[in-house]
Design a protein around this motif. Sequence first.
Motif, PDB file in Angstrom:
ATOM      1  N   GLU A 253       0.781  -1.066  -0.012  1.00 54.58           N
ATOM      2  CA  GLU A 253       0.042  -0.128   0.143  1.00 54.58           C
ATOM      3  C   GLU A 253       0.849   1.180   0.071  1.00 54.58           C
ATOM      4  OE1 GLU A 253      -3.803   2.048   2.586  1.00 54.58           O
ATOM      5  OE2 GLU A 253      -2.474   0.580   3.420  1.00 54.58           O
ATOM      6  N   THR A 254       1.080   2.092  -1.158  1.00 58.19           N
ATOM      7  CA  THR A 254       1.997   2.934  -1.122  1.00 58.19           C
ATOM      8  C   THR A 254       1.462   4.163  -0.738  1.00 58.19           C
ATOM      9  OG1 THR A 254       0.967   3.910  -3.344  1.00 58.19           O
ATOM     10  CG2 THR A 254       2.604   2.133  -3.716  1.00 58.19           C
ATOM     11  N   THR A 255       2.637   5.040  -0.335  1.00 58.48           N
ATOM     12  CA  THR A 255       2.389   6.403   0.116  1.00 58.48           C
ATOM     13  C   THR A 255       1.525   7.323  -0.402  1.00 58.48           C
ATOM     14  OG1 THR A 255       4.363   7.386  -0.540  1.00 58.48           O
ATOM     15  CG2 THR A 255       4.298   6.427   1.734  1.00 58.48           C
ATOM     16  N   ASP A 256       1.093   7.099  -2.034  1.00 58.26           N
ATOM     17  CA  ASP A 256       0.288   7.741  -2.896  1.00 58.26           C
ATOM     18  C   ASP A 256      -1.095   6.968  -3.080  1.00 58.26           C
ATOM     19  OD1 ASP A 256       1.496   5.918  -4.319  1.00 58.26           O
ATOM     20  OD2 ASP A 256       2.281   7.297  -5.981  1.00 58.26           O
ATOM     21  N   ASP A 257      -1.447   6.120  -2.212  1.00 58.13           N
ATOM     22  CA  ASP A 257      -2.479   5.552  -2.075  1.00 58.13           C
ATOM     23  C   ASP A 257      -2.832   4.589  -3.129  1.00 58.13           C
ATOM     24  OD1 ASP A 257      -3.432   6.711   0.084  1.00 58.13           O
ATOM     25  OD2 ASP A 257      -3.909   8.483  -0.892  1.00 58.13           O
ATOM     26  N   ARG A 258      -1.685   3.630  -3.677  1.00 57.95           N
ATOM     27  CA  ARG A 258      -1.779   2.454  -4.617  1.00 57.95           C
ATOM     28  C   ARG A 258      -1.594   1.354  -4.039  1.00 57.95           C
ATOM     29  NH1 ARG A 258       2.396   3.427  -8.653  1.00 57.95           N
ATOM     30  NH2 ARG A 258       3.657   4.083  -7.167  1.00 57.95           N
ATOM     31  N   LEU A 259      -2.064   0.412  -4.865  1.00 56.16           N
ATOM     32  CA  LEU A 259      -1.967  -0.961  -4.451  1.00 56.16           C
ATOM     33  C   LEU A 259      -0.728  -1.808  -5.471  1.00 56.16           C
ATOM     34  CD1 LEU A 259      -4.878  -2.864  -2.834  1.00 56.16           C
ATOM     35  CD2 LEU A 259      -2.842  -2.289  -1.726  1.00 56.16           C
ATOM     36  N   LEU A 260       0.319  -1.933  -5.102  1.00 62.42           N
ATOM     37  CA  LEU A 260       1.403  -2.757  -6.192  1.00 62.42           C
ATOM     38  C   LEU A 260       1.580  -4.230  -5.797  1.00 62.42           C
ATOM     39  CD1 LEU A 260       3.830   0.000  -6.386  1.00 62.42           C
ATOM     40  CD2 LEU A 260       2.023  -0.344  -8.033  1.00 62.42           C
TER      41      LEU A 260
END
Length: 375
Positions: A253-260
């Motif tokens: 869960e990235t700091t810019d609100d993505r899921l990778l």
Amino acid sequence: MAYVIGVIGGGQLARMMVPPAIHLGLDIRVLAETEGSSARLAATRVGDYHDAETVLAFARDVDAVTFDHEHVPQDVLAALVDAGVAVHPSPEALFVAQDKIVMRRRLTDLGLPVPDWAAVRDAGALGVFLAEHDGRAVVKTARGGYDGKGVRVVRSADGADDWFAALAEGEALLVEELVEFRRELAQSVARRPSGEIVAWPLVESIQRDGVCAEVIAPAPNSAGRLADVAEQIARTIADELGVTGVLAVELFETTDDRLLVNELAMRPHNTGHWSIDGSTTSQFEQHLRAVLDLPLGDTGMHDRWSVMVNVLGGPEQGTLAARLPALMEDLPSVKVHDYGKDPRPGRKVGHVTATGDDLDDATYRARAAAEFFQG
């Protein structure tokens, strides 16, 4: 007549398949690598899973073969298929889990979110990637890495020279952007050959020194879109790759609100161990159901929260069994799972799980139990 299922690999995952196999009336057999393996109670043969004749002899009378790990060579898997053995997950699906570059390429082709990546064969190519990513990146060996092994953060083009020197002809390393993330999550699903898929709640995994230390189910503050997107990613991977059995998808869960998508495991996984005590159907029972193409079980939770903490071995602690009576006395609500392994520093020798309606309380009890075993 009972179904007969063969498991290649004698580790703790095979060990934890034994109780649900007994409950379902299955005949479970294990091909273990060594005598005294974690799954020794069900080990019917000890041998080298790299040897096709050994594996074929083991699989002669089983209804399906599945795995404790993803390391069985493709030529051995092909020999099983040629002999008419049902192999789940299939060699084609396992190939994606066995090679991180193949996995990244396949997920990219499916349009799924992954870190920016490249396959590199020398320091020059690594330097180009670093120049495009603020001078830092993560380098991974394409095969064989686990629990933080085969993973390295680099900040210079010569940061992986020893790995480049060890590459065989045609091999490459995987280099990825160093992802800025808030936390690591994991989504587990199970799929049977007929196509039915079920999902467990999205969980948060806490890593220490590259090893999964704790898992919280469900992941705090994950209800709604986050959980929906994670489940859809896992379902898409399971369907598109034709995975049978349990699939665990590790996510950032990235700091810019993505899921990778970070990693895939096509077997029961450490982030799903909480389900033994916290879910109506554990990942181990579900895996057996799935590979035999039996109807899948409900994945609802018994309590609001479930917290799993790994127990890592050390020479000072002795065995878990020696300390178990005292723990039972002090923390009777905590469930203990002993892997039957000799302790050594950093080795996973078991896990503990606490459930309840209060997350802080469940976390405290699970951590206290693990600390008790670790001394």
